[in-house]
Design a protein around this motif. Structure first.
Motif, PDB file in Angstrom:
ATOM      1  N   PHE A   1      39.952 -39.704-123.069  1.00 21.14           N
ATOM      2  CA  PHE A   1      40.043 -39.007-121.786  1.00 21.14           C
ATOM      3  C   PHE A   1      40.864 -39.813-120.782  1.00 21.14           C
ATOM      4  N   TYR A   2      40.687 -41.124-120.769  1.00 20.15           N
ATOM      5  CA  TYR A   2      41.423 -41.948-119.811  1.00 20.15           C
ATOM      6  C   TYR A   2      42.923 -41.914-120.081  1.00 20.15           C
ATOM      7  N   GLY A   3      43.307 -41.854-121.341  1.00 19.55           N
ATOM      8  CA  GLY A   3      44.726 -41.743-121.655  1.00 19.55           C
ATOM      9  C   GLY A   3      45.339 -40.469-121.096  1.00 19.55           C
ATOM     10  N   GLY A   4      44.607 -39.366-121.233  1.00 24.46           N
ATOM     11  CA  GLY A   4      45.088 -38.110-120.659  1.00 24.46           C
ATOM     12  C   GLY A   4      45.157 -38.159-119.146  1.00 24.46           C
ATOM     13  N   ILE A   5      44.178 -38.808-118.516  1.00 29.27           N
ATOM     14  CA  ILE A   5      44.162 -38.910-117.049  1.00 29.27           C
ATOM     15  C   ILE A   5      45.364 -39.699-116.550  1.00 29.27           C
ATOM     16  N   VAL A   6      45.627 -40.847-117.154  1.00 30.81           N
ATOM     17  CA  VAL A   6      46.735 -41.695-116.706  1.00 30.81           C
ATOM     18  C   VAL A   6      48.073 -40.973-116.864  1.00 30.81           C
ATOM     19  N   ALA A   7      48.298 -40.370-118.015  1.00 31.10           N
ATOM     20  CA  ALA A   7      49.574 -39.697-118.263  1.00 31.10           C
ATOM     21  C   ALA A   7      49.745 -38.467-117.380  1.00 31.10           C
ATOM     22  N   LEU A   8      48.684 -37.687-117.226  1.00 31.33           N
ATOM     23  CA  LEU A   8      48.796 -36.441-116.465  1.00 31.33           C
ATOM     24  C   LEU A   8      49.012 -36.712-114.984  1.00 31.33           C
TER      25      LEU A   8
ATOM     26  N   GLU B   1      50.515 -43.772-105.321  1.00 35.57           N
ATOM     27  CA  GLU B   1      49.443 -42.785-105.451  1.00 35.57           C
ATOM     28  C   GLU B   1      49.058 -42.564-106.906  1.00 35.57           C
ATOM     29  N   ALA B   2      50.015 -42.656-107.811  1.00 34.42           N
ATOM     30  CA  ALA B   2      49.693 -42.473-109.229  1.00 34.42           C
ATOM     31  C   ALA B   2      48.727 -43.547-109.711  1.00 34.42           C
ATOM     32  N   VAL B   3      48.973 -44.799-109.327  1.00 41.53           N
ATOM     33  CA  VAL B   3      48.079 -45.885-109.740  1.00 41.53           C
ATOM     34  C   VAL B   3      46.710 -45.742-109.092  1.00 41.53           C
ATOM     35  N   VAL B   4      46.688 -45.483-107.788  1.00 42.49           N
ATOM     36  CA  VAL B   4      45.408 -45.393-107.064  1.00 42.49           C
ATOM     37  C   VAL B   4      44.591 -44.210-107.562  1.00 42.49           C
ATOM     38  N   TYR B   5      45.208 -43.045-107.661  1.00 39.22           N
ATOM     39  CA  TYR B   5      44.475 -41.851-108.088  1.00 39.22           C
ATOM     40  C   TYR B   5      43.992 -41.978-109.529  1.00 39.22           C
ATOM     41  N   SER B   6      44.810 -42.553-110.394  1.00 36.21           N
ATOM     42  CA  SER B   6      44.389 -42.732-111.786  1.00 36.21           C
ATOM     43  C   SER B   6      43.194 -43.672-111.880  1.00 36.21           C
ATOM     44  N   SER B   7      43.236 -44.779-111.141  1.00 33.66           N
ATOM     45  CA  SER B   7      42.136 -45.744-111.188  1.00 33.66           C
ATOM     46  C   SER B   7      40.845 -45.137-110.655  1.00 33.66           C
ATOM     47  N   ILE B   8      40.937 -44.457-109.522  1.00 33.57           N
ATOM     48  CA  ILE B   8      39.734 -43.841-108.941  1.00 33.57           C
ATOM     49  C   ILE B   8      39.190 -42.764-109.866  1.00 33.57           C
ATOM     50  N   THR B   9      40.074 -41.953-110.439  1.00 32.64           N
ATOM     51  CA  THR B   9      39.621 -40.884-111.335  1.00 32.64           C
ATOM     52  C   THR B   9      38.956 -41.458-112.576  1.00 32.64           C
ATOM     53  N   ILE B  10      39.485 -42.549-113.110  1.00 34.80           N
ATOM     54  CA  ILE B  10      38.863 -43.182-114.279  1.00 34.80           C
ATOM     55  C   ILE B  10      37.453 -43.652-113.957  1.00 34.80           C
ATOM     56  N   LEU B  11      37.280 -44.284-112.811  1.00 38.28           N
ATOM     57  CA  LEU B  11      35.954 -44.785-112.439  1.00 38.28           C
ATOM     58  C   LEU B  11      34.962 -43.646-112.200  1.00 38.28           C
ATOM     59  N   ILE B  12      35.430 -42.552-111.598  1.00 44.25           N
ATOM     60  CA  ILE B  12      34.536 -41.413-111.360  1.00 44.25           C
ATOM     61  C   ILE B  12      34.189 -40.721-112.670  1.00 44.25           C
ATOM     62  N   VAL B  13      35.197 -40.466-113.495  1.00 38.16           N
ATOM     63  CA  VAL B  13      34.967 -39.780-114.768  1.00 38.16           C
ATOM     64  C   VAL B  13      34.102 -40.635-115.687  1.00 38.16           C
ATOM     65  N   ASN B  14      34.220 -41.958-115.581  1.00 37.22           N
ATOM     66  CA  ASN B  14      33.421 -42.841-116.424  1.00 37.22           C
ATOM     67  C   ASN B  14      31.927 -42.609-116.221  1.00 37.22           C
ATOM     68  N   PHE B  15      31.526 -42.389-114.976  1.00 31.27           N
ATOM     69  CA  PHE B  15      30.103 -42.142-114.703  1.00 31.27           C
ATOM     70  C   PHE B  15      29.614 -40.882-115.403  1.00 31.27           C
ATOM     71  N   PHE B  16      30.360 -39.797-115.259  1.00 31.35           N
ATOM     72  CA  PHE B  16      29.925 -38.533-115.859  1.00 31.35           C
ATOM     73  C   PHE B  16      30.029 -38.571-117.387  1.00 31.35           C
ATOM     74  N   LEU B  17      31.041 -39.256-117.918  1.00 32.38           N
ATOM     75  CA  LEU B  17      31.126 -39.391-119.365  1.00 32.38           C
ATOM     76  C   LEU B  17      29.977 -40.226-119.914  1.00 32.38           C
ATOM     77  N   THR B  18      29.584 -41.264-119.184  1.00 27.25           N
ATOM     78  CA  THR B  18      28.453 -42.081-119.628  1.00 27.25           C
ATOM     79  C   THR B  18      27.185 -41.253-119.724  1.00 27.25           C
TER      80      THR B  18
END
Length: 298
Positions: free
Chosen positions: A242-249, A271-288
């Protein structure tokens, strides 16, 4: 005498009325300023919410187009192989260094606490579970977002500013097929492999630190194998997918919708770096939560 007293009383009444009027005027002015500030703040918040929803809709449509193009096999295979090389092979150094030193410091900190309660041999088990299910995929995603996400946004943003994307359309080439799909597939493929490397290197580096601190190597390794299950590895690799798709998209989206000029490209890269990092951290919680509920109940 009576006339003078009446004049003084009238003047006092007039002064008191003026003071009352001024006080009311000041209060009304304060209320107006406060209402104006509240209105402007609410307007600003509503505009930000509307912009965020608009961006979410755009990136959703971009993801839908990319997935539809992928299922129609509209992939430029040469570009796909290059993007896998760029995202995977060229990102190995930063990922391996991050995984190794994360495993080492995690092992050292765990040993310091477990040594107090005579649980030294369980140190590597904690390192292994943490690296497989959480730290491995998250740190790999963040490192790749900083390196690859910025590069994708800068490359596509420069193509947009120099009107190369419009040139692709005039040549009957869909920009999503040519630019987005190879990067998306490469991210989905490369990030789980990088995460697996980070897991292995982190556990190996933690094992060396544990042996350095004098923990019995046999019990250290045996407890790691006993308490680390295949479910932890599957959860970590699923997160990495999922993180790979988030970073690329997000990188592709920010590049294709960047502003004009060098300033727009620079803002899109940040913005690409900031948004990708924040999205990874948020999605990580729900994926966990979701993956834990799925795999641990099987």
């Amino acid at each position: 005498m009576y006339i003078l007293n009446s004049q003084n009383i009238n003047s006092q009444n007039i002064n008191s009325q003026n003071i009352i009027h001024r006080t009311l005027a000041n209060r009304l002015l304060v209320c107006y300023v406060r209402a104006r500030m509240i209105f402007l703040a609410s307007k600003h918040v509503s505009e930000r919410v509307a912009d965020s929803l608009e961006e979410l809709g755009r990136i959703t449509l971009l993801a839908r187009e990319a997935v539809a193009s992928l299922f129609r096999l509209r992939v430029v295979w040469r570009d796909l192989l290059y993007q896998i090389y760029f995202m995977g092979v060229k990102s190995q150094s930063v990922v391996l260094i991050t995984g190794a030193f994360t495993g080492m410091v995690l092992c050292a900190q765990t040993y310091f606490q477990f040594h107090k309660v005579k649980m030294d041999t369980a140190t590597l088990a904690v390192v292994s579970v943490s690296m497989c299910s959480e730290l491995g995929p998250v740190l790999t995603g963040l490192m790749v977002a900083g390196r690859v996400g910025a590069a994708i946004a800068a490359e596509i943003g420069t193509m947009r500013v120099t009107e190369q994307i419009d040139a692709l359309r005039t040549l009957a080439t869909h920009p999503v097929d040519y630019l987005v799909v190879p990067r998306l597939v490469a991210g989905l493929f490369a990030l789980p492999l990088l995460t697996a490397e980070a897991m292995g290197v982190g556990i190996g580096a933690g094992y060396l630190v544990g042996v350095f601190y004098g923990i019995d190597a046999t019990y250290l390794w045996d407890n790691m194998l006993r308490y680390t299950g295949s479910i932890d590895v599957v959860i970590g690799l699923t997160k990495a997918f999922f993180y790979g798709g988030i970073v690329a998209l997000i990188g592709c989206y920010k590049g294709m919708y960047c502003g004009e000029g060098a300033e727009g490209v620079g803002r899109a890269t940040t913005e690409a770096v900031v948004y990708s990092s924040i999205t990874i951290l948020i999605v990580n919680f729900f994926l966990t939560l979701s993956l834990g509920a799925i795999f641990h109940t099987l």
